[in-house]
Design a protein around this motif. Structure first.
Motif, PDB file in Angstrom:
ATOM      1  N   TRP A 224      36.263  21.732  43.747  1.00 48.04           N
ATOM      2  CA  TRP A 224      37.601  22.061  43.633  1.00 48.04           C
ATOM      3  C   TRP A 224      37.611  23.051  42.533  1.00 48.04           C
ATOM      4  O   TRP A 224      38.511  23.686  42.706  1.00 48.04           O
ATOM      5  CB  TRP A 224      38.038  20.782  42.781  1.00 48.04           C
ATOM      6  N   GLU A 225      36.851  23.356  41.621  1.00 48.19           N
ATOM      7  CA  GLU A 225      36.917  24.388  40.705  1.00 48.19           C
ATOM      8  C   GLU A 225      36.874  25.419  41.376  1.00 48.19           C
ATOM      9  O   GLU A 225      37.653  26.656  40.853  1.00 48.19           O
ATOM     10  CB  GLU A 225      35.799  24.207  39.459  1.00 48.19           C
ATOM     11  N   THR A 226      36.040  25.640  42.158  1.00 49.49           N
ATOM     12  CA  THR A 226      35.521  26.910  42.801  1.00 49.49           C
ATOM     13  C   THR A 226      36.844  27.363  43.689  1.00 49.49           C
ATOM     14  O   THR A 226      37.240  28.374  43.787  1.00 49.49           O
ATOM     15  CB  THR A 226      34.096  26.793  43.694  1.00 49.49           C
ATOM     16  N   MET A 227      37.280  26.272  44.474  1.00 53.74           N
ATOM     17  CA  MET A 227      38.453  26.337  45.258  1.00 53.74           C
ATOM     18  C   MET A 227      39.623  26.957  44.443  1.00 53.74           C
ATOM     19  O   MET A 227      40.432  27.755  45.170  1.00 53.74           O
ATOM     20  CB  MET A 227      38.842  24.946  45.873  1.00 53.74           C
ATOM     21  N   ALA A 228      39.761  26.493  43.373  1.00 51.59           N
ATOM     22  CA  ALA A 228      41.052  26.578  42.546  1.00 51.59           C
ATOM     23  C   ALA A 228      40.874  28.311  42.032  1.00 51.59           C
ATOM     24  O   ALA A 228      41.723  28.969  42.088  1.00 51.59           O
ATOM     25  CB  ALA A 228      40.936  25.735  41.426  1.00 51.59           C
ATOM     26  N   LYS A 229      39.474  28.526  41.673  1.00 49.25           N
ATOM     27  CA  LYS A 229      39.507  30.142  41.358  1.00 49.25           C
ATOM     28  C   LYS A 229      39.854  30.909  42.601  1.00 49.25           C
ATOM     29  O   LYS A 229      40.460  31.893  42.279  1.00 49.25           O
ATOM     30  CB  LYS A 229      37.901  30.069  40.842  1.00 49.25           C
ATOM     31  N   ASP A 230      39.348  30.646  43.600  1.00 43.76           N
ATOM     32  CA  ASP A 230      39.527  31.329  44.729  1.00 43.76           C
ATOM     33  C   ASP A 230      41.040  31.319  45.084  1.00 43.76           C
ATOM     34  O   ASP A 230      41.734  32.642  45.498  1.00 43.76           O
ATOM     35  CB  ASP A 230      38.911  30.693  46.162  1.00 43.76           C
ATOM     36  N   MET A 231      41.605  30.236  44.955  1.00 41.05           N
ATOM     37  CA  MET A 231      43.054  30.364  45.310  1.00 41.05           C
ATOM     38  C   MET A 231      43.990  31.097  44.492  1.00 41.05           C
ATOM     39  O   MET A 231      44.963  31.835  44.615  1.00 41.05           O
ATOM     40  CB  MET A 231      43.784  28.909  45.219  1.00 41.05           C
ATOM     41  N   GLU A 232      43.472  31.025  43.192  1.00 38.96           N
ATOM     42  CA  GLU A 232      43.975  31.835  42.007  1.00 38.96           C
ATOM     43  C   GLU A 232      43.889  33.241  42.139  1.00 38.96           C
ATOM     44  O   GLU A 232      44.820  34.131  41.986  1.00 38.96           O
ATOM     45  CB  GLU A 232      43.544  31.436  40.628  1.00 38.96           C
ATOM     46  N   SER A 233      42.654  33.987  42.676  1.00 42.10           N
ATOM     47  CA  SER A 233      42.330  35.531  42.917  1.00 42.10           C
ATOM     48  C   SER A 233      43.481  35.609  44.115  1.00 42.10           C
ATOM     49  O   SER A 233      43.828  36.859  44.060  1.00 42.10           O
ATOM     50  CB  SER A 233      40.978  35.516  43.251  1.00 42.10           C
ATOM     51  N   GLU A 234      43.418  34.804  45.417  1.00 38.10           N
ATOM     52  CA  GLU A 234      44.150  35.266  46.360  1.00 38.10           C
ATOM     53  C   GLU A 234      45.763  35.201  46.017  1.00 38.10           C
ATOM     54  O   GLU A 234      46.539  36.307  46.318  1.00 38.10           O
ATOM     55  CB  GLU A 234      44.170  34.278  47.335  1.00 38.10           C
ATOM     56  N   ARG A 235      46.218  34.263  44.936  1.00 45.51           N
ATOM     57  CA  ARG A 235      47.671  34.381  44.789  1.00 45.51           C
ATOM     58  C   ARG A 235      47.884  35.902  43.787  1.00 45.51           C
ATOM     59  O   ARG A 235      49.011  36.367  44.073  1.00 45.51           O
ATOM     60  CB  ARG A 235      47.914  33.193  43.744  1.00 45.51           C
ATOM     61  N   GLU A 236      46.870  36.368  43.013  1.00 46.33           N
ATOM     62  CA  GLU A 236      47.245  37.385  42.012  1.00 46.33           C
ATOM     63  C   GLU A 236      46.887  38.564  43.216  1.00 46.33           C
ATOM     64  O   GLU A 236      47.911  39.349  42.773  1.00 46.33           O
ATOM     65  CB  GLU A 236      45.979  37.652  41.247  1.00 46.33           C
ATOM     66  N   PHE A 237      46.233  38.533  44.290  1.00 48.11           N
ATOM     67  CA  PHE A 237      46.063  39.704  45.256  1.00 48.11           C
ATOM     68  C   PHE A 237      47.454  39.806  45.905  1.00 48.11           C
ATOM     69  O   PHE A 237      48.227  41.122  45.804  1.00 48.11           O
ATOM     70  CB  PHE A 237      45.102  39.284  46.227  1.00 48.11           C
ATOM     71  N   TYR A 238      48.249  38.774  46.283  1.00 45.60           N
ATOM     72  CA  TYR A 238      49.443  38.850  47.130  1.00 45.60           C
ATOM     73  C   TYR A 238      50.631  39.131  46.130  1.00 45.60           C
ATOM     74  O   TYR A 238      51.466  39.921  46.592  1.00 45.60           O
ATOM     75  CB  TYR A 238      49.878  37.902  47.824  1.00 45.60           C
ATOM     76  N   TYR A 239      50.496  38.849  44.839  1.00 43.29           N
ATOM     77  CA  TYR A 239      51.497  38.828  43.773  1.00 43.29           C
ATOM     78  C   TYR A 239      51.574  40.347  43.555  1.00 43.29           C
ATOM     79  O   TYR A 239      52.613  41.119  43.359  1.00 43.29           O
ATOM     80  CB  TYR A 239      51.198  38.201  42.666  1.00 43.29           C
TER      81      TYR A 239
END
Length: 300
Positions: A224-239
């Motif tokens: 879950w921690e790894t998944m959360a980091k990936d989602m955070e990176s993806e969010r920053e990319f699109y933002y």
């Protein structure tokens, strides 16, 4: 003639909780540690006895009550005496016996002022301990309760000695591990001869299941921690991408343009974001989809 007093929130001659307890202990030679310990009324009975000689029969007072009826008896003795003396202070026994600090502190503050108003001579010769018949107030830990009677133990000891002297000799038993009986001392039989250390070293099935569940939860938490980091990176990319597109829109508004060049938009979407370059193939499908949509028209 009794001098009745009252106390309010603006009264200045009050004591702190430590000073109030020290004042009571000094007068009664007691060892209270907190105000709540006076909730049983015994201390107030003796303080009234000190202030007004022979106003209370201290033999009726339970200095260390062990039940609620004993506490109610103390307050009844006190209020009856106060009624005879002409003291008009109402006592809420239900609140006092609960032992809450606020109620007992307010009552003690009032009694301190009442005591000072009615004290004519300093009670230097008052025998506080003797007046309560040598009883501790409150009872010291380990000193209360009836002591075991020694006489009741002696017949048991005598009977045990008599039994030992009348026992007939028994033929010896071969000294084998199976025939050795556990020694009995003072009537207590020891526990069965099992190794506690061995039992502790053995791991029960429940412990194994618990360990497996803990490891499973640790692995799941890491995923879950790894998944959360990936989602955070993806969010920053699109933002970041959205911010760049928004900047182009604002720039077009300032120039009063109605379109945005496709090449400029492509540069923002693909060439201007460092994360896109780093990710490479991870975003290839997204890039192809965006190219297909953008190529359908020359401008926005």
């Amino acid at each position: 003639m009794v001098v009745n007093v009252f106390i309010s929130a603006v009264t200045t001659d009050t004591l702190s909780r430590k000073d109030a307890v020290a004042w009571v202990n000094n007068l009664l030679k007691s060892h209270f540690t907190k105000v709540e310990e006076m909730a049983n009324g015994a201390a107030y009975c003796q303080l009234t006895h000190l202030l007004f000689s022979n106003s209370i029969n201290l033999r009726k007072v339970k200095f260390n009550p062990r039940s609620e009826p004993d506490i109610l008896t103390n307050w009844k003795v006190l209020t009856t005496s106060w009624k005879d003396l002409g003291i008009d202070k109402p006592v809420d026994v239900e609140k006092m016996k609960k032992g809450k600090f606020q109620d007992n502190m307010e009552f003690l503050q009032w009694f301190y002022k009442f005591f000072k108003a009615n004290l004519n001579v300093e009670p230097e010769d008052y025998d506080a301990v003797g007046s309560r018949f040598g009883e501790d107030l409150p009872a010291l830990k380990g000193a209360s309760g009836p002591r075991p009677a020694v006489a009741s133990v002696r017949p048991v000891v005598a009977q045990t000695m008599k039994t030992k002297t009348t026992m007939q000799p028994v033929a010896p038993v071969p000294a084998t591990k199976a025939a050795v009986a556990p020694t009995v001392r003072n009537g207590a039989r020891p526990a069965p001869a099992t190794s506690a250390g061995n039992r502790r070293s053995e791991t029960s099935p429940n412990e194994e299941l618990l360990k497996q569940e803990i490891e499973k939860q640790k692995t799941l938490a890491a995923e879950w921690e790894t998944m959360a980091k990936d989602m955070e990176s993806e969010r920053e990319f699109y933002y970041n991408m959205l911010q760049r597109v928004e900047a182009l829109v604002h720039e077009a508004d300032e120039l009063k343009a109605t379109t945005i060049e496709v090449e400029t938009l492509k540069k923002v979407l693909y060439d201007g974001n460092e994360e896109t370059v780093e990710n490479g193939d991870d975003n290839s499908q997204l890039n192809e989809a965006l190219n297909a949509n953008i190529d359908d028209t020359d401008t926005f």
